[in-house]
Design a protein around this motif. Structure first.
Motif, PDB file in Angstrom:
ATOM      1  N   PHE A 102       6.463   7.381  -5.909  1.00 32.87           N
ATOM      2  CA  PHE A 102       5.729   7.839  -4.737  1.00 32.87           C
ATOM      3  C   PHE A 102       6.381   7.223  -3.503  1.00 32.87           C
ATOM      4  O   PHE A 102       6.608   6.020  -3.434  1.00 32.87           O
ATOM      5  N   LYS A 106       0.982   2.228   8.655  1.00 33.35           N
ATOM      6  CA  LYS A 106       1.060   0.834   9.108  1.00 33.35           C
ATOM      7  C   LYS A 106       2.183   0.583  10.100  1.00 33.35           C
ATOM      8  O   LYS A 106       2.425  -0.548  10.489  1.00 33.35           O
ATOM      9  N   ASN A 144       9.115   1.595  -1.500  1.00 31.58           N
ATOM     10  CA  ASN A 144       9.917   2.719  -2.027  1.00 31.58           C
ATOM     11  C   ASN A 144      10.493   3.534  -0.878  1.00 31.58           C
ATOM     12  O   ASN A 144      11.645   3.978  -0.928  1.00 31.58           O
ATOM     13  N   GLY A 184       1.547  -3.056  -5.604  1.00 30.94           N
ATOM     14  CA  GLY A 184       1.754  -2.002  -6.587  1.00 30.94           C
ATOM     15  C   GLY A 184       0.440  -1.307  -6.872  1.00 30.94           C
ATOM     16  O   GLY A 184      -0.550  -1.526  -6.176  1.00 30.94           O
ATOM     17  N   VAL A 185       0.442  -0.493  -7.917  1.00 32.00           N
ATOM     18  CA  VAL A 185      -0.770   0.241  -8.287  1.00 32.00           C
ATOM     19  C   VAL A 185      -1.678  -0.724  -9.058  1.00 32.00           C
ATOM     20  O   VAL A 185      -1.818  -0.643 -10.276  1.00 32.00           O
ATOM     21  N   PRO A 228      -1.740  -3.640  -1.273  1.00 30.34           N
ATOM     22  CA  PRO A 228      -1.264  -4.139  -2.570  1.00 30.34           C
ATOM     23  C   PRO A 228       0.231  -3.928  -2.766  1.00 30.34           C
ATOM     24  O   PRO A 228       0.842  -3.056  -2.157  1.00 30.34           O
ATOM     25  N   GLY A 254       0.826  -1.210   0.000  1.00 29.41           N
ATOM     26  CA  GLY A 254       0.000   0.000   0.000  1.00 29.41           C
ATOM     27  C   GLY A 254       0.847   1.241   0.000  1.00 29.41           C
ATOM     28  O   GLY A 254       2.042   1.203  -0.306  1.00 29.41           O
ATOM     29  N   ALA A 255       0.211   2.336   0.382  1.00 31.55           N
ATOM     30  CA  ALA A 255       0.812   3.637   0.122  1.00 31.55           C
ATOM     31  C   ALA A 255       1.884   4.042   1.131  1.00 31.55           C
ATOM     32  O   ALA A 255       2.986   4.410   0.758  1.00 31.55           O
ATOM     33  N   GLY A 314       8.497   4.093  -9.672  1.00 32.11           N
ATOM     34  CA  GLY A 314       8.324   2.685  -9.285  1.00 32.11           C
ATOM     35  C   GLY A 314       6.856   2.436  -8.954  1.00 32.11           C
ATOM     36  O   GLY A 314       6.303   3.071  -8.066  1.00 32.11           O
ATOM     37  N   ILE A 315       6.230   1.518  -9.705  1.00 30.09           N
ATOM     38  CA  ILE A 315       4.778   1.343  -9.542  1.00 30.09           C
ATOM     39  C   ILE A 315       4.400  -0.075  -9.101  1.00 30.09           C
ATOM     40  O   ILE A 315       3.235  -0.377  -8.884  1.00 30.09           O
ATOM     41  N   ASP A 336      -8.144  -2.521   0.278  1.00 30.01           N
ATOM     42  CA  ASP A 336      -7.674  -2.753  -1.088  1.00 30.01           C
ATOM     43  C   ASP A 336      -7.225  -4.184  -1.349  1.00 30.01           C
ATOM     44  O   ASP A 336      -7.349  -4.664  -2.475  1.00 30.01           O
ATOM     45  N   GLY A 393       4.567  -2.397  -2.502  1.00 28.92           N
ATOM     46  CA  GLY A 393       3.844  -1.131  -2.679  1.00 28.92           C
ATOM     47  C   GLY A 393       4.761   0.070  -2.550  1.00 28.92           C
ATOM     48  O   GLY A 393       5.991  -0.052  -2.511  1.00 28.92           O
ATOM     49  N   ALA A 394       4.126   1.241  -2.449  1.00 31.71           N
ATOM     50  CA  ALA A 394       4.915   2.458  -2.300  1.00 31.71           C
ATOM     51  C   ALA A 394       5.682   2.440  -0.976  1.00 31.71           C
ATOM     52  O   ALA A 394       6.726   3.086  -0.836  1.00 31.71           O
ATOM     53  N   GLU A 454      -4.670  -1.083  -9.488  1.00 35.84           N
ATOM     54  CA  GLU A 454      -5.855  -0.567 -10.195  1.00 35.84           C
ATOM     55  C   GLU A 454      -5.550  -0.342 -11.681  1.00 35.84           C
ATOM     56  O   GLU A 454      -6.463  -0.236 -12.493  1.00 35.84           O
TER      57      GLU A 454
HETATM   58  P1  AMP Z   1      -3.259   1.592   1.311  1.00 33.69           P
HETATM   59  O1  AMP Z   1      -4.601   2.241   1.389  1.00 33.69           O
HETATM   60  O2  AMP Z   1      -2.234   2.203   2.179  1.00 33.69           O
HETATM   61  O3  AMP Z   1      -3.335   0.078   1.421  1.00 33.69           O
HETATM   62  O4  AMP Z   1      -2.734   1.910  -0.155  1.00 33.69           O
HETATM   63  C1  AMP Z   1      -3.315   1.382  -1.306  1.00 33.69           C
HETATM   64  C2  AMP Z   1      -2.902   2.191  -2.494  1.00 33.69           C
HETATM   65  O5  AMP Z   1      -1.508   2.194  -2.631  1.00 33.69           O
HETATM   66  C3  AMP Z   1      -3.469   1.646  -3.781  1.00 33.69           C
HETATM   67  O6  AMP Z   1      -4.414   2.552  -4.290  1.00 33.69           O
HETATM   68  C4  AMP Z   1      -2.273   1.532  -4.689  1.00 33.69           C
HETATM   69  O7  AMP Z   1      -2.496   2.043  -5.984  1.00 33.69           O
HETATM   70  C5  AMP Z   1      -1.225   2.383  -3.992  1.00 33.69           C
HETATM   71  N1  AMP Z   1       0.124   1.944  -4.337  1.00 33.69           N
HETATM   72  C6  AMP Z   1       0.667   0.731  -4.187  1.00 33.69           C
HETATM   73  N2  AMP Z   1       1.917   0.698  -4.663  1.00 33.69           N
HETATM   74  C7  AMP Z   1       2.196   1.939  -5.140  1.00 33.69           C
HETATM   75  C8  AMP Z   1       3.328   2.538  -5.773  1.00 33.69           C
HETATM   76  N3  AMP Z   1       4.447   1.843  -6.000  1.00 33.69           N
HETATM   77  N4  AMP Z   1       3.234   3.829  -6.124  1.00 33.69           N
HETATM   78  C9  AMP Z   1       2.106   4.538  -5.883  1.00 33.69           C
HETATM   79  N5  AMP Z   1       1.028   4.026  -5.297  1.00 33.69           N
HETATM   80  C10 AMP Z   1       1.053   2.740  -4.926  1.00 33.69           C
END
Ligand code: AMP
Length: 402
Positions: free
Chosen positions: A238, A202, A224, A328-329, A326, A196-197, A300-301, A360, A220-221, A331
């Motif tokens: 991100f 978390k 990063n 990555g992105v 997740p 996730g973001a 990085g996605i 998610d 996820g981000a 969606e």
């Molecule tokens: P969360 O609500 O913290 O679980 O974050 C979920 C969101 O994180 C989703 O909408 C994903 O698109 C986003 N996400 C996951 N990986 C990345 C990434 N590498 N860069 C940007 N957004 C991300």
């Protein structure tokens, strides 16, 4: 141990049950996904079979204390009527004369849905007077709305002060079984997957589960942010770039190292120039090797191909897996490879207890067709995070103990 719906003798009693009927609707108000209604059916059917007068209440949308017809629960009553073998009645108000008259009309084994509790500001303020009015037509309260159990609202907590008994329904019971009981002594190795973001969302769970988990997988981000904290170049990815976030990430890495807990960051990162469906993507080399970086103009996605393989191996050997966020992105088409790989590895590990912690990750698991392979898919995003952080949820704390 909280009183369960199974402990009640509800025959002939007026049972007021808080359910989560906050269903998604299209612009015309048609219900686009009725899984929340389906989720409440076992508790409803149990009370119907036991000969209770079943009075259901829920919120829908964010009417903020106004009676907005757009947020009426009437379409939900109609859908529930199609899903259950007894007629479902509807009252156009959740308190007052209209609600009282509808309950008087209710026979044993029948179901009544009250209008949206958030048509009154007293709901989210947990106003004791409003809670008393909600409970005025009830003998027993059952809470089966896990998604709002982390909020002290009139229909989740306040109402318990004005009834003879307060118990949890089957949905909440299963959430506690998987998110609390089974994690007390989890079959090992216990693997925690976080994505996730933001790390900052978390961090408390990471810290708490650090005492229990045998390994972490991070994507996820969030990943990063960890890679930045290690000094790597993440291009336009991100990430949380503040000093505070860097310190937080380094703190977690240091604790994992001190505890000897494997903390798997993605070995490589998938990146792109264009943030859109089907964009061209590429994987970095292996982090730590000379020259590995996300180029300055790219983002990085998702986790890379090597990371997908590594993570699948760790998941395959687990005895318990909990997944939140997740990789990555997901969606966007083509940015969902890591999230799919993790979902697939969990689905294929049939011997492990597999738990998907809300929000998610549940959407992703369902979207990719792995939902029915998991042992537990949490019905609450915020509520499941708070439970995993070890917090007491007001909507559960307020119920009677056995
Ligand atoms: P969360 O609500 O913290 O679980 O974050 C979920 C969101 O994180 C989703 O909408 C994903 O698109 C986003 N996400 C996951 N990986 C990345 C990434 N590498 N860069 C940007 N957004 C991300």
């Amino acid at each position: 141990m909280k009183l369960s719906i199974k402990d009640l003798s509800p025959a002939g009693k007026r049972v007021l049950m808080r359910v989560d009927f906050n269903v998604p609707q299209d612009k015309e108000g048609a219900i686009t996904d009725d899984s929340r209604i389906q989720g409440a059916l076992p508790s409803i059917q149990h009370l119907v079979d036991a000969g209770a007068k079943v009075i259901l209440m829920s919120h829908l949308g964010r009417p903020d204390g106004e009676k907005n017809p757009k947020d009426s629960l009437k379409p939900v009553a109609d859908r529930l009527g199609e899903l259950i073998s007894v007629p479902v009645k509807f009252a156009g108000d959740c308190i007052g004369d209209e609600a009282a008259a509808a309950v008087v009309d209710l026979n044993n084994g029948e179901v009544l849905l009250l209008e949206n509790v958030r048509f009154y500001a007293g709901e989210t303020n947990n106003d004791p007077e409003f809670a008393k009015q909600l409970a005025a037509n009830a003998d027993i309260f059952v809470n089966d709305a896990f998604g709002t159990a982390h909020r002290a609202h009139a229909s989740t907590a306040g109402v318990t002060d004005h009834v003879e008994q307060s118990a949890m329904g089957f949905l909440i019971e299963k959430e506690l079984e998987y998110l609390v009981d089974k994690l007390e002594v989890p079959p090992r190795p216990f693997v925690v997957i976080m994505g996730g973001a933001k790390v900052s969302d978390k961090i408390k769970i990471l810290e708490r589960l650090m005492e229990k988990a045998d390994a972490f997988i991070i994507g996820g981000a969030m990943a990063n942010t960890f890679r930045l904290a290690q000094g790597y170049d993440m291009g336009k990815s991100f990430a949380e770039r503040t000093d505070e976030a860097m310190e937080m990430a380094r703190g977690i890495l240091a604790t994992a190292e001190k505890n000897n807990t494997p903390f798997h960051l993605p070995a490589d990162t998938r990146h792109t120039l264009d943030f859109c469906d089907d964009a061209e993507t590429e994987c970095t080399g292996i982090w730590g090797e000379e020259g590995t970086a996300v180029p300055a103009d790219r983002e990085g996605i998702d986790i890379g191909d090597v990371a997908c393989k590594d993570f699948a191996e760790v998941i395959a050997s687990a005895g318990t897996v909990i997944w939140n966020g997740p990789m990555g992105v997901f969606e966007k088409r083509g940015f969902d490879i890591g999230t799919k790989a993790v979902g697939k590895a969990m689905a294929e590990n049939e011997k492990a207890i597999t738990i998907v912690g809300g929000g998610d990750s549940v959407t992703a698991a369902n979207q990719f067709g792995f939902g029915d392979k998991m042992d537990h898919m949490s019905t609450g995003g915020g509520a499941s995070l708070e439970l995993l952080e070890g917090k007491e949820l007001p909507g559960i704390a307020a119920l009677d103990n056995k």
